[in-house]
Design a protein around this motif. Structure first.
Motif, short mmCIF file in Angstrom:
data_model
loop_
_atom_site.label_atom_id
_atom_site.label_comp_id
_atom_site.label_asym_id
_atom_site.label_seq_id
_atom_site.Cartn_x
_atom_site.Cartn_y
_atom_site.Cartn_z
N ALA A 86 0.65 -1.38 0.20
CA ALA A 86 0.10 -0.01 -0.01
C ALA A 86 0.86 1.24 -0.01
CB ALA A 86 -0.86 -0.10 1.26
N LYS A 87 2.37 1.11 -0.10
CA LYS A 87 3.17 2.29 -0.26
C LYS A 87 3.13 3.08 1.01
CE LYS A 87 3.04 2.52 -5.18
NZ LYS A 87 2.85 3.19 -6.43
N LYS A 88 2.94 2.43 2.21
CA LYS A 88 3.06 3.04 3.38
C LYS A 88 4.69 3.37 3.83
CE LYS A 88 -1.42 3.13 4.33
NZ LYS A 88 -1.83 2.41 5.27
N PHE A 89 5.49 2.54 3.16
CA PHE A 89 6.94 2.78 3.61
C PHE A 89 7.41 2.19 2.00
CE2 PHE A 89 5.34 -0.04 6.60
CZ PHE A 89 5.53 -1.22 6.22
N ASP A 90 8.90 2.37 2.03
CA ASP A 90 9.55 1.72 0.86
C ASP A 90 10.03 0.53 0.99
OD1 ASP A 90 9.40 4.52 -0.37
OD2 ASP A 90 10.96 5.10 1.15
N ALA A 91 10.35 -0.20 2.04
CA ALA A 91 11.10 -1.28 2.00
C ALA A 91 10.75 -1.91 3.40
CB ALA A 91 12.60 -1.14 1.92
N ILE A 92 11.13 -3.22 3.77
CA ILE A 92 10.61 -3.86 4.99
C ILE A 92 12.22 -4.27 5.66
CG2 ILE A 92 9.92 -5.82 6.47
CD1 ILE A 92 7.53 -5.78 4.45
N ILE A 93 12.44 -4.00 6.70
CA ILE A 93 13.61 -4.77 7.43
C ILE A 93 13.14 -5.04 8.79
CG2 ILE A 93 14.39 -2.34 8.23
CD1 ILE A 93 16.66 -5.13 7.58
N SER A 94 12.85 -6.24 8.72
CA SER A 94 12.17 -6.73 10.23
C SER A 94 12.45 -8.37 10.21
CB SER A 94 10.77 -6.41 9.72
OG SER A 94 10.22 -6.54 11.21
N SER A 95 13.71 -8.52 9.93
CA SER A 95 14.15 -10.22 10.22
C SER A 95 13.27 -11.02 9.38
CB SER A 95 13.95 -10.59 11.66
OG SER A 95 15.03 -9.83 12.40
N MET A 96 12.82 -10.76 8.15
CA MET A 96 12.01 -11.18 7.09
C MET A 96 12.60 -12.31 6.42
SD MET A 96 8.74 -9.97 4.79
CE MET A 96 7.80 -9.81 5.84
N SER A 97 12.52 -13.56 6.55
CA SER A 97 13.05 -14.59 5.66
C SER A 97 12.53 -14.54 4.36
CB SER A 97 12.84 -15.80 6.38
OG SER A 97 13.10 -16.09 7.62
N ILE A 98 13.60 -14.84 3.49
CA ILE A 98 13.29 -15.13 2.05
C ILE A 98 12.89 -16.48 1.56
CG2 ILE A 98 14.51 -14.52 -0.27
CD1 ILE A 98 16.54 -13.13 1.17
N THR A 99 11.54 -16.53 1.37
CA THR A 99 10.87 -17.73 1.17
C THR A 99 9.97 -17.72 0.15
OG1 THR A 99 8.64 -16.97 2.34
CG2 THR A 99 10.51 -17.82 3.90
N PRO A 100 9.81 -18.63 -0.66
CA PRO A 100 9.22 -19.08 -1.98
C PRO A 100 7.73 -18.48 -1.77
CG PRO A 100 10.25 -21.07 -1.44
CD PRO A 100 10.40 -20.19 -0.39
N GLU A 101 7.29 -18.50 -0.54
CA GLU A 101 5.67 -17.99 -0.45
C GLU A 101 5.71 -16.38 -0.46
OE1 GLU A 101 1.90 -17.94 -0.26
OE2 GLU A 101 2.93 -19.73 -0.39
N ARG A 102 6.62 -15.79 0.18
CA ARG A 102 6.54 -14.12 0.43
C ARG A 102 7.01 -13.69 -1.19
NH1 ARG A 102 9.28 -14.85 6.37
NH2 ARG A 102 7.48 -14.68 7.51
#
Length: 259
Positions: A84-100
């Motif tokens: 929704a463009k509330k921010f430009d990127a996510i930095i939150s210990s988010m794993s790079i998974t096929p689903e995401r």
């Protein structure tokens, strides 16, 4: 990898095409983070963002000669907020998974550490396996790879989900949970603290790459290649020039980047 929804500052990233490549026209990037995940991201007593991920992003922004700002966002809604463009990127210990990867694009990894299980110090549980946890109640943060891991690999345990790690920590300390699952660093740091003195890390878990992915990275909107490439170049630079190691050594006594 994960309280209440906070007011979000919407900052757009303007990108202009130039011959031979793309250049960012704005000098500010806003990152969404769920600041309930020490030592990676949290808030200090004054409400300032702190942690390993936060310092890495600040180093990336320094390299790119831009200003980085952060907004707090619950983990359950963090991808929709990015879309929704509330921010430009996510930095939150988010794993790079096929689903995401179906929903967002990722930079190269920022770190890679395995999942683990923690139990009360007087627990009779001897191994972090489905058999060892059968009939027990295990806590995890909702919408995380750790919750997904427990669903798939600990089917004989009862899984209880929480909006943040703070809630599951309170419940296991109060005897309402038999075990919890999360990143080994998060659990190790917590069990060393006064609030985590109730518990111990039972052991790490075999990585399921379909669930756990290839490590935690920075998420950007689908197709935002200019920003992703800028961040990747900056990650490579701070890894090469020693900045990453300096930040890592402040928080950890081992290589958090992983293999």
């Amino acid at each position: 990898m994960r309280n209440s929804t906070r007011l979000l500052a919407a900052v757009s990233l303007a990108v202009m095409s130039l011959a031979g490549g793309a250049a960012m026209a704005e000098d500010t990037l806003t990152f969404g983070t769920d600041a309930t995940y020490p030592p990676f991201e949290s808030l200090d007593a004054s409400g300032k963002f702190q942690g390993f991920d936060i310092e890495v992003v600040q180093a990336l922004c320094d390299h790119m000669k831009i200003t980085c700002t952060f907004v707090n966002q619950d983990f359950d809604g963090i991808i929709p907020a990015l879309q929704a463009k509330k921010f430009d990127a996510i930095i939150s210990s988010m794993s790079i998974t096929p689903e995401r990867l179906k929903k967002v694009d990722f930079t190269s990894k920022v770190y890679n550490t395995p999942p683990a299980v923690a139990v009360p110090k007087d627990s009779k549980i001897t191994e972090p396996t489905n058999a060892g946890l059968a009939g027990k109640t295990i806590g995890a943060q909702s919408s995380t790879t750790h919750a997904n891991y427990a669903t798939v690999h600990m089917k004989d345990a009862e899984l209880k989900l929480y909006p943040t790690p703070d809630e599951y920590k309170l419940d296991i300390a109060s005897g309402r949970l038999d075990a919890v699952i999360d990143d080994v660093v998060v659990l190790s740091e917590w069990t060393k603290s006064e609030s985590g003195s109730c518990c111990k890390v039972l052991g790490t878990l075999p990585v399921d790459k379909e669930i756990n992915g290839e490590g935690a990275g920075i998420a950007v909107r689908k197709g935002d290649d200019a920003l992703r490439e800028k961040l990747n170049e900056a990650i490579k630079t701070i890894r090469t020039d020693g900045t990453y190691k300096k930040i890592q050594d402040k928080y950890f006594d081992f290589d958090v980047y992983g293999g």
